[in-house]
Scaffold this motif. Structure first.
Motif, PDB file in Angstrom:
ATOM      1  N   ILE A 117       4.654 -18.743  11.938  1.00 45.17           N
ATOM      2  CA  ILE A 117       3.774 -18.065  12.679  1.00 45.17           C
ATOM      3  C   ILE A 117       3.631 -16.825  12.395  1.00 45.17           C
ATOM      4  CG2 ILE A 117       5.112 -17.833  14.506  1.00 45.17           C
ATOM      5  CD1 ILE A 117       2.842 -17.666  16.395  1.00 45.17           C
ATOM      6  N   GLY A 118       2.406 -15.689  11.907  1.00 44.46           N
ATOM      7  CA  GLY A 118       2.618 -14.673  11.373  1.00 44.46           C
ATOM      8  C   GLY A 118       1.618 -14.511  10.162  1.00 44.46           C
ATOM      9  N   GLY A 119       2.076 -13.666   9.271  1.00 44.52           N
ATOM     10  CA  GLY A 119       1.096 -13.170   8.249  1.00 44.52           C
ATOM     11  C   GLY A 119       1.539 -13.695   6.955  1.00 44.52           C
ATOM     12  N   GLY A 120       1.208 -12.944   5.782  1.00 50.12           N
ATOM     13  CA  GLY A 120       1.585 -13.690   4.455  1.00 50.12           C
ATOM     14  C   GLY A 120       2.862 -13.988   4.288  1.00 50.12           C
ATOM     15  N   SER A 121       3.671 -13.193   4.608  1.00 46.55           N
ATOM     16  CA  SER A 121       5.324 -13.216   4.462  1.00 46.55           C
ATOM     17  C   SER A 121       5.864 -14.303   4.850  1.00 46.55           C
ATOM     18  CB  SER A 121       5.884 -11.986   5.012  1.00 46.55           C
ATOM     19  OG  SER A 121       5.479 -10.977   4.223  1.00 46.55           O
ATOM     20  N   SER A 189      -4.705  -4.607  10.539  1.00 41.47           N
ATOM     21  CA  SER A 189      -6.175  -5.671  10.517  1.00 41.47           C
ATOM     22  C   SER A 189      -7.099  -4.996   9.283  1.00 41.47           C
ATOM     23  CB  SER A 189      -7.012  -5.334  11.850  1.00 41.47           C
ATOM     24  OG  SER A 189      -6.165  -5.479  12.944  1.00 41.47           O
ATOM     25  N   ALA A 190      -6.992  -3.957   8.950  1.00 41.24           N
ATOM     26  CA  ALA A 190      -8.122  -3.314   7.983  1.00 41.24           C
ATOM     27  C   ALA A 190      -7.298  -3.852   6.626  1.00 41.24           C
ATOM     28  CB  ALA A 190      -7.874  -1.876   8.029  1.00 41.24           C
ATOM     29  N   TYR A 191      -6.049  -3.486   6.334  1.00 44.05           N
ATOM     30  CA  TYR A 191      -5.275  -3.978   5.085  1.00 44.05           C
ATOM     31  C   TYR A 191      -5.388  -5.270   4.962  1.00 44.05           C
ATOM     32  CZ  TYR A 191      -3.396   0.880   4.521  1.00 44.05           C
ATOM     33  OH  TYR A 191      -2.980   2.159   4.435  1.00 44.05           O
ATOM     34  N   SER A 192      -5.141  -6.194   5.879  1.00 47.80           N
ATOM     35  CA  SER A 192      -5.115  -7.502   5.557  1.00 47.80           C
ATOM     36  C   SER A 192      -6.624  -8.022   5.311  1.00 47.80           C
ATOM     37  CB  SER A 192      -4.604  -8.510   6.740  1.00 47.80           C
ATOM     38  OG  SER A 192      -5.025  -8.313   7.834  1.00 47.80           O
ATOM     39  N   GLY A 193      -7.594  -7.554   6.061  1.00 51.78           N
ATOM     40  CA  GLY A 193      -8.955  -7.864   5.712  1.00 51.78           C
ATOM     41  C   GLY A 193      -9.374  -7.509   4.417  1.00 51.78           C
ATOM     42  N   PHE A 274       7.789  -3.329  -8.150  1.00 51.16           N
ATOM     43  CA  PHE A 274       7.906  -1.945  -7.467  1.00 51.16           C
ATOM     44  C   PHE A 274       8.083  -2.203  -5.977  1.00 51.16           C
ATOM     45  CE2 PHE A 274       5.761  -1.601 -11.672  1.00 51.16           C
ATOM     46  CZ  PHE A 274       6.606  -0.834 -12.347  1.00 51.16           C
ATOM     47  N   ASN A 275       8.062  -3.415  -5.567  1.00 52.15           N
ATOM     48  CA  ASN A 275       8.166  -3.549  -4.243  1.00 52.15           C
ATOM     49  C   ASN A 275       7.396  -2.775  -3.427  1.00 52.15           C
ATOM     50  OD1 ASN A 275       9.868  -5.214  -2.184  1.00 52.15           O
ATOM     51  ND2 ASN A 275      10.833  -3.363  -1.586  1.00 52.15           N
ATOM     52  N   LEU A 276       5.998  -2.797  -3.870  1.00 52.71           N
ATOM     53  CA  LEU A 276       5.108  -2.196  -2.909  1.00 52.71           C
ATOM     54  C   LEU A 276       4.415  -3.125  -2.036  1.00 52.71           C
ATOM     55  CD1 LEU A 276       3.234  -0.111  -5.527  1.00 52.71           C
ATOM     56  CD2 LEU A 276       5.142   0.562  -4.287  1.00 52.71           C
ATOM     57  N   PRO A 277       4.173  -2.772  -0.832  1.00 51.79           N
ATOM     58  CA  PRO A 277       3.500  -3.670   0.228  1.00 51.79           C
ATOM     59  C   PRO A 277       2.332  -4.406  -0.170  1.00 51.79           C
ATOM     60  CG  PRO A 277       3.322  -1.388   0.893  1.00 51.79           C
ATOM     61  CD  PRO A 277       4.011  -1.472  -0.199  1.00 51.79           C
ATOM     62  N   HIS A 278       2.217  -5.638   0.156  1.00 56.64           N
ATOM     63  CA  HIS A 278       1.041  -6.590  -0.475  1.00 56.64           C
ATOM     64  C   HIS A 278       0.024  -6.335   0.049  1.00 56.64           C
ATOM     65  CE1 HIS A 278      -0.161 -10.341  -2.036  1.00 56.64           C
ATOM     66  NE2 HIS A 278      -0.851 -10.343  -0.997  1.00 56.64           N
ATOM     67  N   ALA A 279      -0.479  -6.073   1.141  1.00 59.31           N
ATOM     68  CA  ALA A 279      -1.783  -5.826   1.538  1.00 59.31           C
ATOM     69  C   ALA A 279      -2.373  -4.581   1.406  1.00 59.31           C
ATOM     70  CB  ALA A 279      -2.121  -6.106   3.088  1.00 59.31           C
ATOM     71  N   GLU A 280      -1.362  -3.448   1.614  1.00 64.13           N
ATOM     72  CA  GLU A 280      -1.663  -2.094   1.246  1.00 64.13           C
ATOM     73  C   GLU A 280      -1.988  -1.934  -0.387  1.00 64.13           C
ATOM     74  OE1 GLU A 280       0.641  -3.249   2.932  1.00 64.13           O
ATOM     75  OE2 GLU A 280       1.084  -1.857   4.730  1.00 64.13           O
ATOM     76  N   THR A 281      -1.340  -2.684  -1.196  1.00 66.14           N
ATOM     77  CA  THR A 281      -1.687  -2.437  -2.545  1.00 66.14           C
ATOM     78  C   THR A 281      -2.926  -3.087  -3.004  1.00 66.14           C
ATOM     79  OG1 THR A 281       0.920  -2.757  -2.837  1.00 66.14           O
ATOM     80  CG2 THR A 281      -0.667  -3.266  -4.775  1.00 66.14           C
ATOM     81  N   HIS A 282      -3.089  -4.398  -2.302  1.00 62.50           N
ATOM     82  CA  HIS A 282      -4.643  -5.198  -2.861  1.00 62.50           C
ATOM     83  C   HIS A 282      -5.605  -4.043  -2.334  1.00 62.50           C
ATOM     84  CE1 HIS A 282      -4.096  -9.217  -4.054  1.00 62.50           C
ATOM     85  NE2 HIS A 282      -2.695  -8.787  -3.578  1.00 62.50           N
ATOM     86  N   THR A 283      -5.404  -3.337  -1.258  1.00 59.50           N
ATOM     87  CA  THR A 283      -6.680  -2.537  -0.621  1.00 59.50           C
ATOM     88  C   THR A 283      -6.850  -1.287  -1.767  1.00 59.50           C
ATOM     89  OG1 THR A 283      -5.876  -3.131   1.676  1.00 59.50           O
ATOM     90  CG2 THR A 283      -7.399  -1.032   1.174  1.00 59.50           C
TER      91      THR A 283
END
Length: 382
Positions: A117-121, A189-193, A274-283
Motif C-alpha cells: 500500500i503506497g506509491g511507486g517505492s 499529487s502533481a509530481y506523481s500525476g 544520483f539518487n534524485l527523487p523519482h516523480a520530481e525527476t520525471h516532472t
C-alpha cells in the motif's frame, strides 16, 4: 478491459480519427491485455479480505514506506490482525539490499502473499519480492504513479539502476480506492500525476505501440491534465481525484504494454546514479525529452497537444502551460543535482541506450540535461 463501444466512446472524446475510406492502410500491430485484476471505485479497499479469502490466503505480508506505516496498520485492522506482519522499509529506486531483507522477513513470518500500500517505492518493493518468491501480490496505490499495472521492475545496486520486464512481475490484483488519495498532498499529487503522463507520452511513439495503447495514452493524458490543476485548487474534489486515478491507471497500462524511450532512460540514470527523487525527476525532464523527439513524431505531438488542451497544437507549450499551473519544481538543481554531474549523467545515458525515434546524440543529450538542471522552459530547438 474496455469493451468496443466504450473504446469507441473514449476515442471520440479524445478526438481520435477513424478511417473514412476503405483504402486507408492500418499498419500491423500486436497487443496483449494486462493480466492484473483491477477494482476501481470508492471504498474498494473493503474488498481486500474477500480477495485474499477467494485465493485461500490468510498470511499476507503488508508493505509500506516508513512514512505510510499508519496505512499499513489500517490494512492490518481491516484484516482483523490476520497478517504475517508489516515490513515498512520500502524506499525509492528499490535498493536490492532492502529487498533482500524483506524476502528474509517474508520467509521468517511464513507469509503466503503480499499486500503493498503506497506509491511507486512500495509497489516496487512488492514486485521485487514477488518475482523472487512467487507470492501472490495485491497492490493498493495511493498515488498516481501507475507502476502497479506494469511488468517492469527497476532496482538499484552499487549506484546503478537497472530495469527488467517480465509478465510475472505484474501484481496479481490492484485495488484503486479514490478515498485513499483524498489526503495526498497537492505537491505529491502533481509530481506523481506528471510522472504518469510521461508514461503515456512515450507510449505514443514507442517502437511497438499500437492503436489501443495510443487511445489509452491520449485518454490518460487528458484525464490527468484536466484533474491536476483542479486538485491544486481544490484538493478535496473527489471528482478530480477520481479522474486523476483513472488517468494514472490508463497511463500505467501504457507503460506496461510497450517500450519506453529517452525520457525514461534519462530518469533512470538520474535516479539510480544520483539518487534524485523519482516523480520530481520525471516532472522536470519530461518537457525537455518531449522537445528532443518532437521533430521526429509530429503526429504524436499533435495528439499530445490535443490531450493537453492546447489549441495551437503545440505539445511542448501545452506541457509547459500545465506545469505552470502546478506547484512543482522545474530544475534538477533544485533537487540537489550538481552542475558538474551533467557530463557524467550524459555519459551514463549514452550507455545501453533505449530505442528512441531520434538517435541519441551525446551533445544534444548533454544540452537537454543542462536545460533541465537549470530549470529553463522547454523549447523546440534541441
Amino acid at each position: 478491459m474496455l469493451g468496443f463501444r466504450s473504446c469507441l466512446s473514449t476515442a471520440r472524446r479524445v478526438n481520435l480519427s477513424f478511417p473514412t475510406k476503405m483504402d486507408t492502410f492500418m499498419e500491423a500491430f500486436e497487443y496483449a491485455a494486462n493480466r492484473s485484476k483491477v477494482l476501481f471505485g470508492s471504498g474498494t479497499i473493503a474488498k481486500l479480505p474477500n480477495i485474499l479469502a477467494s485465493r485461500g490466503l490468510s498470511r499476507p505480508l503488508l508493505l509500506s514506506t516508513p512514512q505510510q506505516l499508519d496505512q499499513a496498520q489500517q490494512v492490518q485492522k481491516l484484516l482483523s490482525g490476520e497478517a504475517a506482519g508489516i515490513f515498512s522499509e520500502a524506499t525509492m529506486h528499490t535498493p536490492v539490499e532492502v529487498t533482500d531483507r524483506a524476502v528474509e522477513f517474508a520467509k521468517s513470518t511464513k507469509a503466503d502473499s503480499l499486500v503493498s500500500i503506497g506509491g511507486g517505492s512500495t509497489i516496487g518493493l512488492g514486485k521485487a519480492i514477488g518475482i523472487r518468491t512467487g507470492l501472490y501480490h495485491i497492490t493498493i496505490p495511493t498515488t498516481y504513479a501507475g507502476s502497479e499495472v506494469t511488468p517492469i521492475l527497476g532496482e538499484t545496486s552499487d549506484g546503478l539502476k537497472t530495469t527488467r520486464s517480465d509478465p510475472s512481475i505484474l501484481p496479481d490484483a490492484v485495488i484503486y480506492d479514490v478515498d485513499l488519495t483524498m489526503t495526498l498532498p497537492v505537491g505529491l499529487s502533481a509530481y506523481s500525476g506528471i510522472n504518469a503522463i510521461a508514461h503515456a507520452v512515450e507510449a505514443l511513439y514507442a517502437q511497438n505501440t499500437n492503436p489501443i495503447i495510443k487511445m489509452f495514452a491520449q485518454e490518460g493524458v487528458r484525464s490527468l491534465a484536466a484533474a491536476l490543476p483542479e486538485i491544486s485548487k481544490d484538493p478535496a474534489s473527489q471528482a478530480a481525484r477520481s479522474s486523476a486515478l483513472y488517468g494514472a491507471w490508463l497511463c500505467g497500462v501504457c507503460l506496461g504494454s510497450v517500450g519506453m524511450s529517452i525520457h525514461h532512460k534519462l530518469c533512470h540514470t538520474l535516479g539510480g546514479s544520483f539518487n534524485l527523487p523519482h516523480a520530481e525527476t520525471h516532472t522536470i525532464v519530461l518537457p525537455h525529452a518531449l522537445s528532443y523527439n518532437a521533430s521526429q513524431v509530429p503526429h504524436d505531438m499533435q495528439r499530445i497537444a490535443s490531450a493537453l488542451g492546447d489549441d495551437r497544437g503545440d505539445a511542448i507549450s501545452g506541457l509547459n502551460a500545465l506545469l505552470d499551473k502546478l506547484p512543482v519544481k522545474r530544475g534538477l538543481r533544485e533537487l540537489g543535482m550538481r552542475e558538474e554531474d551533467i557530463d557524467k549523467a550524459a555519459d551514463i545515458a549514452m550507455t545501453k541506450a533505449y530505442w528512441n525515434p531520434r538517435p541519441t546524440e551525446r551533445d544534444a543529450i548533454r544540452e537537454l540535461l543542462r536545460r533541465a538542471w537549470a530549470g529553463e522552459p522547454a523549447r523546440a530547438d534541441l
